[in-house]
Every structure is written in C-alpha cells, then in structure tokens.
Design a protein around this motif. Structure first.
Motif, PDB file in Angstrom:
ATOM      1  N   THR A 191       0.812  -1.113   0.059  1.00  0.00           N
ATOM      2  CA  THR A 191      -0.098  -0.051  -0.070  1.00  0.00           C
ATOM      3  C   THR A 191       0.978   1.244   0.034  1.00  0.00           C
ATOM      4  OG1 THR A 191      -1.684  -1.119   1.401  1.00  0.00           O
ATOM      5  CG2 THR A 191      -1.764   1.207   1.119  1.00  0.00           C
ATOM      6  N   ALA A 192       1.735   1.290   1.050  1.00  0.00           N
ATOM      7  CA  ALA A 192       2.865   2.351   1.069  1.00  0.00           C
ATOM      8  C   ALA A 192       3.356   2.679  -0.310  1.00  0.00           C
ATOM      9  CB  ALA A 192       3.780   2.113   1.847  1.00  0.00           C
ATOM     10  N   ARG A 193       3.671   1.579  -0.866  1.00  0.00           N
ATOM     11  CA  ARG A 193       4.330   1.884  -2.373  1.00  0.00           C
ATOM     12  C   ARG A 193       3.746   2.135  -3.560  1.00  0.00           C
ATOM     13  NH1 ARG A 193       6.470   2.723  -6.260  1.00  0.00           N
ATOM     14  NH2 ARG A 193       8.430   2.116  -7.302  1.00  0.00           N
ATOM     15  N   PHE A 194       2.837   1.396  -3.842  1.00  0.00           N
ATOM     16  CA  PHE A 194       1.844   1.381  -4.991  1.00  0.00           C
ATOM     17  C   PHE A 194       0.507   1.991  -4.908  1.00  0.00           C
ATOM     18  CE2 PHE A 194       4.894  -2.228  -5.178  1.00  0.00           C
ATOM     19  CZ  PHE A 194       5.392  -1.788  -6.308  1.00  0.00           C
ATOM     20  N   VAL A 195      -0.054   2.105  -3.890  1.00  0.00           N
ATOM     21  CA  VAL A 195      -1.605   2.939  -3.852  1.00  0.00           C
ATOM     22  C   VAL A 195      -1.393   4.252  -3.707  1.00  0.00           C
ATOM     23  CG1 VAL A 195      -3.750   2.944  -2.680  1.00  0.00           C
ATOM     24  CG2 VAL A 195      -2.624   0.676  -2.665  1.00  0.00           C
ATOM     25  N   GLY A 196      -2.195   4.796  -4.616  1.00  0.00           N
ATOM     26  CA  GLY A 196      -2.314   6.424  -4.593  1.00  0.00           C
ATOM     27  C   GLY A 196      -2.991   6.986  -3.691  1.00  0.00           C
ATOM     28  N   THR A 197      -3.060   8.306  -3.596  1.00  0.00           N
ATOM     29  CA  THR A 197      -3.978   8.923  -2.810  1.00  0.00           C
ATOM     30  C   THR A 197      -5.174   9.495  -3.254  1.00  0.00           C
ATOM     31  OG1 THR A 197      -3.014  10.990  -3.329  1.00  0.00           O
ATOM     32  CG2 THR A 197      -2.081  10.092  -1.427  1.00  0.00           C
ATOM     33  N   SER A 198      -6.192   9.538  -2.607  1.00  0.00           N
ATOM     34  CA  SER A 198      -7.523  10.161  -3.126  1.00  0.00           C
ATOM     35  C   SER A 198      -7.902  11.467  -2.613  1.00  0.00           C
ATOM     36  CB  SER A 198      -8.736   9.266  -2.722  1.00  0.00           C
ATOM     37  OG  SER A 198      -8.802   9.217  -1.109  1.00  0.00           O
ATOM     38  N   PRO A 199      -8.531  12.240  -3.343  1.00  0.00           N
ATOM     39  CA  PRO A 199      -9.095  13.665  -2.851  1.00  0.00           C
ATOM     40  C   PRO A 199      -9.733  13.828  -1.533  1.00  0.00           C
ATOM     41  CG  PRO A 199      -9.883  13.253  -5.092  1.00  0.00           C
ATOM     42  CD  PRO A 199      -9.468  11.803  -4.606  1.00  0.00           C
ATOM     43  N   ARG A 200      -9.121  14.809  -0.742  1.00  0.00           N
ATOM     44  CA  ARG A 200      -9.730  15.126   0.471  1.00  0.00           C
ATOM     45  C   ARG A 200     -10.954  16.062   0.461  1.00  0.00           C
ATOM     46  NH1 ARG A 200      -4.789  15.856   4.721  1.00  0.00           N
ATOM     47  NH2 ARG A 200      -3.626  13.960   4.122  1.00  0.00           N
ATOM     48  N   LEU A 201     -11.819  15.872   1.235  1.00  0.00           N
ATOM     49  CA  LEU A 201     -13.365  17.061   1.318  1.00  0.00           C
ATOM     50  C   LEU A 201     -12.796  17.616   2.434  1.00  0.00           C
ATOM     51  CD1 LEU A 201     -16.137  14.746   0.292  1.00  0.00           C
ATOM     52  CD2 LEU A 201     -14.591  15.804  -1.190  1.00  0.00           C
TER      53      LEU A 201
END
Length: 478
Positions: A191-201
């Motif tokens: 997860t730390a290496r390959f999963v991107g972030t999502s927008p915050r509200l």
C-alpha cells in the motif's frame, strides 16, 4: 504507434495497478476471513482457555459490534482526512491486534484484543473500496477491479472454516490469529509503495453529533441481533437496545438534515440505483450468512462432521466464488450491473429451494448442488451490486458510499444469523427449522431479484451537492 518509452510506461502503470489491487484486497481479505474463521475456533477456545460458552460468544460478537458501529464514522473520516492514511492505520491496528489475539493468556484479554481488531477492520473496509475506485480510471477497469475485490471477499468468507480447521489441526488455535501478521505487513508495504492518494473533502467540521448517533444506532442494532436468540427477544437488554437504536436513527436523520457539512449526505439516496443496491446488500447478507451459520451446525450436529470435514464440505459453496465474481465483472462491464444482480439472485434462490429437501440422509451430491447455486448466486451478484452502489455516488464520496453499503451488509448478516439461527434451536426440530429458514432465505433472494430488475436500470449519479475539495468549492457530480 507508441514509442518504446511509452510502452514501458504503460507496462509499469499496469503492474502498479495490479500491485495496488493486491494490497487493497489483502486488507479486505483479512477482515472477512476473521469474520468466519472464529466460528470454527470457538469450541476449542472454550476448552483451552477454560471459559464459558457466553464468554466465547463475546469473542465473536465484540469484533462484529465494534466493526459495524464504526463503519460510517470511518467512511466520513476517509473522505475528509484521506483514504490512504486511514487504510495504512487500519493495517497497523489490525495486524497488532491479531498478534495480541494470538498471544492472549485469558479470554478477557482475547475479547479486549478482538475489540481492538474490530477497530482495525472498520478502518480498512471503506477506504479499501474508495482507493480502488480512485486507482482505476475508466468505468470498465473499476468494474473488473471490484469483481476481483468482491471475489477475494467471497473466498475469504467461504474458506474461513476450511482455513480455521487446517490451522487448528496443524498449529493450534493461536495460529488462526497470528496468520494475519505476515499478511498485514505485506499489505502495508504494498500500500505504501503502490497505492495512490484520493482527494480530500476539506469541510468545516467532523459532524461529531451525527457520528455519535451513528455509532450508537449501529452498535445497539448489532448487539440486539447478535444477542437476541441467546438472551431472548423479550429480555430488557434486547428491547431496550432496539428502542435506543430507533431513537438514535431518528436523531441521526434530524442532525444530518440540518447539518451544513453532513457526515452522510442524504442526497446520495436520491439515486434509485444507490438505494436499491444498499437494500439488496442487506437482503443478500441476511440470507447468505444466516444459511452459512445453519449449514455449519447441520454438518457438525446433525451429520456428525468434524470442524475440518465441515470446512471441506462447504467447498462447493466457495469453489465457484472466484469464477462467479470474475464473470460478474466481465458481464457488468459489457451490459451493466442489472443483469448479474437479477440472475445471481435467482440462482441463489434456486439453491435455497433445493436445500429445503435436504436432511440427514440426503446424498451429498444434492447438498453440493444446492451449495453451488447459493455460492455462485451470491458471488455473481455481489460485485455488480457493489459497482452499482459506488458508481451511483460521486467519486469524491466513494468512501462514505462504501461505508453505507458495508454497514448495511453487516447489519443484514447479524440479523440473518440471529433470526434464521433461532429457527434451529433443538436437535429434534433442527431439520424442520432449517427448511423454514431456507425458504425464508430463498424468498429474500427473490425480493432482491425483483428489486434489482425494477430499480437498477441505468446507473445515475446521486443528486449533486456542493462541498470543498482541497479548500476549493466544487459541485460534485458523477
């Protein structure tokens, strides 16, 4: 024609997406596996920890109670604070809690560790689906990824008894919890290496009153469903819990209707597809998990199977899970989710009806056919139902949409186990009670088929509403 550098970049992007999907599926796999594997461990715990049946029941219930009651809150936190950070925190909490469960010296310590584990589970589920929704850009990619995600969950639920029986026979009961430690560590690294972030509200507040009302409503509902058959539905802890649950739901709706930045935007339910998908999720889990509870009792108490043999006897139900989930993703990508939702519900209902003729002397082949129908029907429906729910909500609200779906499904599971399980109280009346339970479960699946046919036609976005994304006001649409 693409250059060699572009082809390499595409290949790396595809590999990164696959590893991200594996990471998100690992977290969800652990959560669902621990929901079913403990049922096999329960009799062993009673003996080896020298405790009572009621205490062992709380080893199971404490996890479900905390898990279900925190789902909506975590969904809102994921939308506001970022789903990747919440998911990573969930992996840490769940992994540490699993180690504490495996090292517990008494049932009291084990129950406390299971509460901690339930917190970790709640931190994992809504963000996992939200991150998956943001990792894959096109609707076709998301549908197929959700098919894999749903298939992994189905495999975890159906194979929990098998894995539990094998681990107990080989390594003892503690291994059923400790097995999560390496899985959790691997999930964290991926997860730390390959999963991107999502927008915050980035909204003005966290809607604390609504979060507390939601926790109270889901917590008391889950408690009542789990303990109703044990304490009796007329016992004061049960009816008072249901009363508090009703009051908390009313308070929650009033708070959300008046809140400037609600935790659960009620506008999501303006989409008929979103509402229908959530109702179908409750119905499917009601029938499937109520059946799974009864079938375990049938094989062990009526047929005299060991826990390991019971797990193996359930393999027909889990054997088609991966194929059915994969096929559901493919079909949904081509013709939309309505078809697999309807067909899956009808096949599952047919499986339940075949189970109505099963008794102690029924050849296993007939039981096998019934279990295959139930397992395939549930697994063919679930990815399409999940896709309908998530695609009907604005992408920026995918975490809270996932939380609503999973909270409803957990409540459906608890209700199914409590109500259908209460029909098979004594050994002498087990078979008649099981037949009634299977008829009810089949009718519930037929209702789900009808609702899917009439309400899920074309996925339309929920009513748009204004929020702030990274401090810039925007109007969210599909």
């Amino acid at each position: 024609m693409k250059s060699s550098s572009e082809m390499v970049a595409d290949k790396q992007a595809k590999r990164g997406g696959t590893l991200a999907l594996i990471a998100l599926c690992l977290g969800y796999f652990m959560v669902i596996l621990d929901s079913t594997i403990v049922n096999v461990v329960a009799p062993v715990l009673e003996t080896q920890l020298n405790t009572t049946h009621i205490a062992v029941q709380w080893v199971i219930d404490s996890y479900l109670l905390v898990f279900a009651s925190l789902l909506l809150t975590v969904g809102a936190l994921g939308d506001r604070l970022g789903n990747k950070g919440i998911f990573l925190l969930g992996l840490i909490v769940f992994t540490v809690a699993s180690a504490l469960c495996g090292l517990a010296a008494s049932v009291e310590i084990l129950i406390a560790a299971r509460v901690f584990q339930g917190i970790g589970a709640a931190l994992l589920v809504p963000p996992s689906l939200a991150l998956l929704n943001h990792t894959f850009e096109t609707p076709q990619e998301r549908v197929r990824a959700i098919g894999v995600w749903g298939g992994v969950a189905g495999i975890a639920a159906a194979t929990g008894p098998v894995v539990g029986g094998l681990l107990i026979n080989w390594l003892g009961w503690r291994s059923t919890f400790l097995v999560n430690v390496p899985v959790g560590l691997l999930g964290f690294l991926l997860t730390a290496r390959f999963v991107g972030t999502s927008p915050r509200l980035a909204q003005r507040g966290f809607d604390i009153p609504a979060q507390l009302a939601g926790i109270v409503a889901l917590g008391t509902l889950t408690f009542a469903f789990n303990e109703g058959s044990h304490l009796g539905w007329q016992a004061w802890p049960i009816w008072s819990s249901l009363l508090v649950c009703g009051l908390a739901i009313v308070a929650f709706l009033l708070i959300e209707r008046r809140a400037s930045s609600p935790m659960l935007p009620l506008g999501l339910f303006s989409s008929a597809s979103f509402s229908a998908a959530n109702i179908v999720g409750v119905l499917l889990n009601f029938g499937f998990y109520g059946q799974l509870f009864i079938i375990n009792l049938f094989f062990q108490q009526i047929k005299g199977y060991s826990p390991l043999l019971t797990g193996l006897a359930l393999l027909p139900e889990s054997g088609l899970v991966w194929f059915a989930s994969w096929l559901s993703g493919r079909v949904s990508a081509r013709v939309g989710p309505r078809v697999p939702m309807v067909i899956g519900s009808l096949i599952g209902a047919a499986g339940f009806m075949v189970m109505c003729i099963v008794d102690r002397n029924t050849p296993f082949l007939i039981t096998c056919i019934a279990l295959m129908g139930i397992g395939f029907g549930m697994s063919f429906n679930m990815p399409a139902m999940t896709t309908t729910c998530i695609e009907s909500a604005p992408r920026e609200r995918s975490s809270i949409a996932s939380a609503v779906l999973n909270a409803g499904r957990q409540a459906g599971s608890a209700l199914g186990v409590a109500l259908l399980g209460s029909l098979v109280g004594s050994i002498s009346a087990f078979i008649p009670g099981m037949r009634v339970a299977m008829i009810i479960a089949g009718l519930v699946f037929l209702i789900a088929a009808g609702l899917s046919f009439f309400a899920v036609r074309k996925i339309e976005p929920a009513r748009s509403f204004v929020v702030q994304v990274d401090k810039h006001p925007v109007e969210l649409k599909s």
